[in-house]
Design an enzyme around this catalytic site. Structure first.
Site, PDB file in Angstrom:
ATOM      1  N   LYS A 221       3.312  -1.181  -4.379  1.00  0.00           N
ATOM      2  CA  LYS A 221       3.404  -1.901  -5.595  1.00  0.00           C
ATOM      3  C   LYS A 221       2.649  -1.206  -6.632  1.00  0.00           C
ATOM      4  CE  LYS A 221       2.896  -6.431  -4.402  1.00  0.00           C
ATOM      5  NZ  LYS A 221       1.901  -7.961  -4.442  1.00  0.00           N
ATOM      6  N   ARG A 255       1.736  -7.924   4.254  1.00  0.00           N
ATOM      7  CA  ARG A 255       3.444  -7.842   3.797  1.00  0.00           C
ATOM      8  C   ARG A 255       3.873  -6.306   3.426  1.00  0.00           C
ATOM      9  NH1 ARG A 255       6.344  -9.155  -0.695  1.00  0.00           N
ATOM     10  NH2 ARG A 255       8.276 -10.101  -0.420  1.00  0.00           N
TER      11      ARG A 255
END
Ligand code: 9MG
Length: 279
Positions: A221, A255
């Site tokens: 991210k 995750r």
């Protein structure tokens, strides 16, 4: 701390790995690779072999600026894949969706956990989750995937995210969701600037000290891109560093796209946390 995901158990007494299977053409990190069912099944098989404890199936990308997918289209993307994986493997499956209709179709197809980046705020989502009676992950997001990165603003991001999640917990429990079926998630990158993401990571224990397992999703991210100035396919080291930090600070579910490597990082972090202090 064992979650019953439609008959398949997820033991969160130790940090576990959530593998990502995006069935979308535009997901930021692996968009388009798994639109066909065989490819999705192969990806599931790979992630399971690499050590995934649960697979997160998503039919609508939630990256900043992503397109909204019609409910029927999202169902057609995810339901067949969930059916295939659920029939083929014994692994718990979560459905990554904000839509109640997709939640229903996914659980019918074999999903055992609702992973809702909108924390069941969509009209009908909370009622659906109560009826479906599967565990839920409640995540913080400021705005929507289409708007969230425009001008995110907080006076105190840690306090505000915590207060939001506790308010959602209260609403969900009042609606009939069992507290032992709730997981929380600060939502890295969902309406946050780099400094907000770093503060949430630095003070993650303000969430992990609560009586709910915390899920962390930082894989590839912008929190990594912003700090290291690297492209999406050069963010593995950053993702692993943050996975180790997250588990050190008490996160119970990571995750990730990179299951094998993340499994190794989490295992090391856990070994340090659990070593006996004396012989
Ligand atoms: C679907 N999705 C993308 N990023 C996520 C994150 O950080 N947490 C959760 N629960 N879901 C996510």
């Amino acid at each position: 701390m064992i979650f019953d995901c439609a008959g398949k158990s997820l033991d969160l007494s130790a940090p576990r790995i959530m593998g990502i299977v995006n069935v979308t053409p535009d997901s930021f990190s692996d968009g388009g690779k798994f639109l066909n069912h065989d490819a999705a099944l192969k990806q599931a098989e790979k992630l399971i072999a690499e050590g995934a404890d649960i697979l997160d199936i998503g039919g609508e990308s939630t990256r900043p600026g992503s397109d909204i997918v019609a409910e029927q289209e999202e169902i057609e993307r995810v339901a067949p894949v969930i059916e295939l994986i659920s029939a083929e493997f014994d692994i718990p499956i979560s459905i990554d969706t904000m839509k109640p209709g997709v939640m229903r179709a996914a659980v019918k197809a074999g999903a055992g956990l609702i992973n809702d980046v909108n924390a069941l705020r969509t009209e009908g989502a909370l009622a659906a989750a109560v009826e479906l009676n599967v565990p839920v992950c409640l995540m913080h997001m400021q705005g929507t995937p289409q708007t969230m990165q425009n001008e995110p603003h907080y006076d105190d991001v840690v306090a505000e995210v915590k207060a939001f999640l506790l308010e959602r917990v209260d609403t969900c429990i009042k609606a009939g969701i069992k507290s032992e079926q709730i997981m929380l998630d600060p939502g890295f990158g969902f309406g946050k600037r780099a400094r907000h993401n770093l503060r949430l990571m630095k003070h993650l224990s303000s969430l992990t000290e609560l009586p709910y397992p915390v899920l962390v999703g930082v894989s590839r991210k912008s929190i990594i891109g912003d700090m290291l100035k690297v492209t999406v396919d050069e963010r593995l080291a950053g993702s692993l560093s943050l996975a180790a930090i997250s588990t050190w600070l008490g996160a119970k579910l990571i995750r990730t796209h990179d299951v094998k490597e993340t499994h190794q990082a989490v295992k090391l972090s856990q070994a340090v946390m659990q070593v006996e202090d004396f012989d």
